[in-house]
Motif scaffolding. Sequence first.
Motif, PDB file in Angstrom:
ATOM      1  N   VAL A  25       1.115  -0.636   0.291  1.00  0.00           N
ATOM      2  CA  VAL A  25       0.315  -0.015   0.135  1.00  0.00           C
ATOM      3  C   VAL A  25       1.074   1.765  -0.122  1.00  0.00           C
ATOM      4  CG1 VAL A  25      -2.295  -0.651   0.982  1.00  0.00           C
ATOM      5  CG2 VAL A  25      -0.590  -0.555   2.827  1.00  0.00           C
ATOM      6  N   ARG A  26       1.700   1.665   0.429  1.00  0.00           N
ATOM      7  CA  ARG A  26       2.982   2.494   0.739  1.00  0.00           C
ATOM      8  C   ARG A  26       4.746   1.551   0.063  1.00  0.00           C
ATOM      9  NH1 ARG A  26      -0.381   6.623   0.608  1.00  0.00           N
ATOM     10  NH2 ARG A  26      -2.082   6.622   1.857  1.00  0.00           N
ATOM     11  N   GLN A  27       5.644   2.256   0.412  1.00  0.00           N
ATOM     12  CA  GLN A  27       6.724   2.065  -0.052  1.00  0.00           C
ATOM     13  C   GLN A  27       6.975   1.452   1.234  1.00  0.00           C
ATOM     14  OE1 GLN A  27      10.233   4.843  -0.961  1.00  0.00           O
ATOM     15  NE2 GLN A  27      11.118   3.388  -1.043  1.00  0.00           N
ATOM     16  N   GLY A  28       6.945  -0.060   1.143  1.00  0.00           N
ATOM     17  CA  GLY A  28       7.424  -0.576   2.345  1.00  0.00           C
ATOM     18  C   GLY A  28       6.636  -0.656   3.673  1.00  0.00           C
ATOM     19  N   VAL A  29       5.177  -0.937   3.620  1.00  0.00           N
ATOM     20  CA  VAL A  29       4.153  -0.655   3.938  1.00  0.00           C
ATOM     21  C   VAL A  29       3.136  -2.158   3.691  1.00  0.00           C
ATOM     22  CG1 VAL A  29       2.184   0.143   5.440  1.00  0.00           C
ATOM     23  CG2 VAL A  29       4.447   1.205   5.598  1.00  0.00           C
ATOM     24  N   TRP A  30       3.252  -3.095   3.893  1.00  0.00           N
ATOM     25  CA  TRP A  30       1.781  -3.780   3.284  1.00  0.00           C
ATOM     26  C   TRP A  30       0.680  -3.977   4.131  1.00  0.00           C
ATOM     27  CZ3 TRP A  30       3.695  -7.400  -0.060  1.00  0.00           C
ATOM     28  CH2 TRP A  30       5.535  -7.191  -0.818  1.00  0.00           C
ATOM     29  N   CYS A  31      -0.744  -4.496   3.282  1.00  0.00           N
ATOM     30  CA  CYS A  31      -2.047  -4.204   4.554  1.00  0.00           C
ATOM     31  C   CYS A  31      -2.090  -5.438   4.252  1.00  0.00           C
ATOM     32  CB  CYS A  31      -3.089  -3.653   3.876  1.00  0.00           C
ATOM     33  SG  CYS A  31      -3.700  -4.010   2.309  1.00  0.00           S
ATOM     34  N   PHE A  32      -2.732  -7.087   4.511  1.00  0.00           N
ATOM     35  CA  PHE A  32      -4.334  -7.855   4.187  1.00  0.00           C
ATOM     36  C   PHE A  32      -5.035  -6.964   4.472  1.00  0.00           C
ATOM     37  CE2 PHE A  32      -0.888  -9.593   8.218  1.00  0.00           C
ATOM     38  CZ  PHE A  32      -1.262 -10.437   7.307  1.00  0.00           C
ATOM     39  N   VAL A  33      -5.541  -8.021   2.799  1.00  0.00           N
ATOM     40  CA  VAL A  33      -6.842  -7.618   1.569  1.00  0.00           C
ATOM     41  C   VAL A  33      -7.921  -7.453   2.285  1.00  0.00           C
ATOM     42  CG1 VAL A  33      -7.518  -7.902  -0.305  1.00  0.00           C
ATOM     43  CG2 VAL A  33      -4.992  -7.890   0.053  1.00  0.00           C
ATOM     44  N   ALA A  34      -7.957  -8.708   3.845  1.00  0.00           N
ATOM     45  CA  ALA A  34      -9.545  -8.546   4.183  1.00  0.00           C
ATOM     46  C   ALA A  34      -9.598  -7.412   4.790  1.00  0.00           C
ATOM     47  CB  ALA A  34      -9.763  -9.726   4.718  1.00  0.00           C
ATOM     48  N   ALA A  35      -8.111  -6.755   5.453  1.00  0.00           N
ATOM     49  CA  ALA A  35      -8.420  -5.238   6.039  1.00  0.00           C
ATOM     50  C   ALA A  35      -9.511  -4.073   6.117  1.00  0.00           C
ATOM     51  CB  ALA A  35      -7.275  -5.271   6.740  1.00  0.00           C
ATOM     52  N   PRO A  36      -9.612  -3.960   6.061  1.00  0.00           N
ATOM     53  CA  PRO A  36     -10.874  -2.520   6.132  1.00  0.00           C
ATOM     54  C   PRO A  36      -9.346  -1.743   5.644  1.00  0.00           C
ATOM     55  CG  PRO A  36     -10.918  -2.475   8.849  1.00  0.00           C
ATOM     56  CD  PRO A  36     -10.888  -4.331   8.067  1.00  0.00           C
ATOM     57  N   ALA A  37     -10.209  -0.324   4.325  1.00  0.00           N
ATOM     58  CA  ALA A  37      -9.364   1.025   4.320  1.00  0.00           C
ATOM     59  C   ALA A  37     -10.031   2.019   5.036  1.00  0.00           C
ATOM     60  CB  ALA A  37      -9.140   0.831   2.773  1.00  0.00           C
ATOM     61  N   ASP A  38     -10.172   2.198   6.445  1.00  0.00           N
ATOM     62  CA  ASP A  38     -10.564   3.495   7.025  1.00  0.00           C
ATOM     63  C   ASP A  38     -10.079   4.838   7.739  1.00  0.00           C
ATOM     64  OD1 ASP A  38      -9.280   1.820   8.538  1.00  0.00           O
ATOM     65  OD2 ASP A  38     -11.344   1.486   9.792  1.00  0.00           O
ATOM     66  N   GLY A  39     -10.333   5.574   7.913  1.00  0.00           N
ATOM     67  CA  GLY A  39      -9.433   6.553   8.677  1.00  0.00           C
ATOM     68  C   GLY A  39      -8.396   5.880   9.220  1.00  0.00           C
ATOM     69  N   LEU A  40      -8.696   4.876  10.264  1.00  0.00           N
ATOM     70  CA  LEU A  40      -6.980   3.975  11.003  1.00  0.00           C
ATOM     71  C   LEU A  40      -6.116   3.597  10.417  1.00  0.00           C
ATOM     72  CD1 LEU A  40      -6.636   3.577  14.063  1.00  0.00           C
ATOM     73  CD2 LEU A  40      -8.116   1.448  13.397  1.00  0.00           C
ATOM     74  N   ALA A  41      -6.876   2.864   9.522  1.00  0.00           N
ATOM     75  CA  ALA A  41      -5.610   2.351   9.110  1.00  0.00           C
ATOM     76  C   ALA A  41      -4.287   3.317   7.653  1.00  0.00           C
ATOM     77  CB  ALA A  41      -5.974   1.311   7.424  1.00  0.00           C
ATOM     78  N   LEU A  42      -4.986   4.269   7.466  1.00  0.00           N
ATOM     79  CA  LEU A  42      -4.720   5.600   7.365  1.00  0.00           C
ATOM     80  C   LEU A  42      -3.437   6.296   8.322  1.00  0.00           C
ATOM     81  CD1 LEU A  42      -3.310   7.218   4.624  1.00  0.00           C
ATOM     82  CD2 LEU A  42      -5.786   8.721   5.337  1.00  0.00           C
ATOM     83  N   ASP A  43      -3.489   6.302   9.072  1.00  0.00           N
ATOM     84  CA  ASP A  43      -3.403   7.029   9.859  1.00  0.00           C
ATOM     85  C   ASP A  43      -1.746   6.049  10.544  1.00  0.00           C
ATOM     86  OD1 ASP A  43      -4.443   8.717  10.674  1.00  0.00           O
ATOM     87  OD2 ASP A  43      -5.721   8.238  12.255  1.00  0.00           O
ATOM     88  N   TRP A  44      -2.391   4.409  10.523  1.00  0.00           N
ATOM     89  CA  TRP A  44      -1.033   2.947  10.480  1.00  0.00           C
ATOM     90  C   TRP A  44      -0.205   3.635   9.492  1.00  0.00           C
ATOM     91  CZ3 TRP A  44       0.717   1.232  14.772  1.00  0.00           C
ATOM     92  CH2 TRP A  44       0.033   0.857  15.442  1.00  0.00           C
ATOM     93  N   GLU A  45      -0.806   2.863   7.994  1.00  0.00           N
ATOM     94  CA  GLU A  45      -0.035   3.943   7.200  1.00  0.00           C
ATOM     95  C   GLU A  45       1.715   5.330   7.269  1.00  0.00           C
ATOM     96  OE1 GLU A  45      -2.533   4.006   3.580  1.00  0.00           O
ATOM     97  OE2 GLU A  45      -3.468   2.046   3.981  1.00  0.00           O
ATOM     98  N   THR A  46       0.645   5.810   7.735  1.00  0.00           N
ATOM     99  CA  THR A  46       1.334   6.891   7.807  1.00  0.00           C
ATOM    100  C   THR A  46       2.398   7.006   8.931  1.00  0.00           C
ATOM    101  OG1 THR A  46      -0.677   8.220   7.146  1.00  0.00           O
ATOM    102  CG2 THR A  46       1.089   9.936   8.312  1.00  0.00           C
ATOM    103  N   VAL A  47       2.008   6.453   9.793  1.00  0.00           N
ATOM    104  CA  VAL A  47       3.096   6.143  10.934  1.00  0.00           C
ATOM    105  C   VAL A  47       4.218   5.245  10.657  1.00  0.00           C
ATOM    106  CG1 VAL A  47       1.961   7.143  12.879  1.00  0.00           C
ATOM    107  CG2 VAL A  47       1.890   4.880  12.967  1.00  0.00           C
ATOM    108  N   LEU A  48       3.955   4.006   9.648  1.00  0.00           N
ATOM    109  CA  LEU A  48       4.661   2.755  10.011  1.00  0.00           C
ATOM    110  C   LEU A  48       5.444   3.496   8.499  1.00  0.00           C
ATOM    111  CD1 LEU A  48       2.319   0.105   9.444  1.00  0.00           C
ATOM    112  CD2 LEU A  48       4.021   0.388  11.343  1.00  0.00           C
ATOM    113  N   ALA A  49       5.095   4.138   7.530  1.00  0.00           N
ATOM    114  CA  ALA A  49       6.070   4.443   5.934  1.00  0.00           C
ATOM    115  C   ALA A  49       6.535   5.444   6.536  1.00  0.00           C
ATOM    116  CB  ALA A  49       4.971   5.246   5.762  1.00  0.00           C
ATOM    117  N   ALA A  50       6.501   6.208   7.731  1.00  0.00           N
ATOM    118  CA  ALA A  50       7.800   7.784   8.070  1.00  0.00           C
ATOM    119  C   ALA A  50       8.579   6.952   9.114  1.00  0.00           C
ATOM    120  CB  ALA A  50       6.259   8.325   9.293  1.00  0.00           C
ATOM    121  N   GLY A  51       8.593   6.042   9.947  1.00  0.00           N
ATOM    122  CA  GLY A  51       9.412   5.904  10.656  1.00  0.00           C
ATOM    123  C   GLY A  51       9.476   4.338  10.991  1.00  0.00           C
ATOM    124  N   ALA A  52      10.506   3.219  10.223  1.00  0.00           N
ATOM    125  CA  ALA A  52      10.709   2.251  11.014  1.00  0.00           C
ATOM    126  C   ALA A  52      10.953   2.094  12.783  1.00  0.00           C
ATOM    127  CB  ALA A  52      12.008   1.378  10.264  1.00  0.00           C
TER     128      ALA A  52
END
Length: 344
Positions: free
Chosen positions: A60-87
């Motif tokens: 879903v982002r560089q270095g970030v993956w998602c399980f396809v069955a998981a919802p793509a909501d605001g909480l997911a976007l927040d997680w994508e952001t912190v995971l993509a920004a810092g290891a």
Amino acid sequence: MHRWAAHDHVAADDQTGAVEALRRCGARQAGRFTSAQAQRLGCRPMTLRRLRAVGEIEPVRQGVWCFVAAPADGLALDWETVLAAGAGAGLLVTLEEDDADALAEPEQRDGLAVLSGATALDRMGVTRAAAHDRTDVLLQGKGRPRVPWARVHRTRHLSGSDVTVRFGPPMTTATRALVELTTVLPWADVVALLDDVVCARLASRSWANRRAWALRPGRPRVQWLIDVTEPDAEPDFRSWLERTFGDLVVDAGLPRPQWNVAVSDERGRIGVVDCRWSRSGFARDLIVELEGLRFHTAPAQRRADAARFNRLTRRHAVLRFTWEDVVRRPEETVAQVADRLRLP
């Protein structure tokens, strides 16, 4: 077994435990995980490719993956952001023990990215903190994350006591978020947010004061938070509020009131009111009561103030203004006073 865990046959025998650990990691992170997390959990690149081939995961982002069955909501976007920004944030939540313990380990905080500022307060339910169109992220260290959808702020050190995982993704505590906002917001906005934070029990007054003192070096405007959270701050704040309101009255050309006047009724003394206009020819005097910060007043005092207000209105015309009325809406405030002075 998680609802997205339908493809155990794709993992080699020695990878089954690693894949299950990865699913548990994703379950804690709205279905998201990083390549670094997968590696730390023992998943080989070939295993990730197989999971992707059968449609269980996708990037879903560089270095970030998602399980396809998981919802793509605001909480997911927040997680994508912190995971993509810092290891560091990715490594933090792979641990089985309490996340707060992980925050205390310096090596886990290296490169940590967390939600911050207005975004963090918004996720905590402080609705006054209108989040920007871009997510605020605080990054420890000098990394250059590729997160164009976020507004990245940097800090040399992020203490574990300034990070919380109570609300989902790692984010700064309410007090640390306020400290960050002193650099971009005016005094009145910062103090209003502080009032909301303490009243919502996101931070105690004493804790906000201690952290503000600790974080003040290099941040002179953090003194705003210190001034209004000191144990003896109420008298100074009320004196300032009365002076500010008095200046509004004078500038508007209104008659000068009496200040801090004792008022009584048939039942005896009601108390001392902030200001009073004695109006000859009118049946009722005008009284104005000014309300300071909510956290400066205990619940018992607020109940007593309400009872006093009810007694005052039986014999007097009474207006009540909050400190925000005086600071943010001065023209409207003095206009109400002027109109009420003309009424019987």
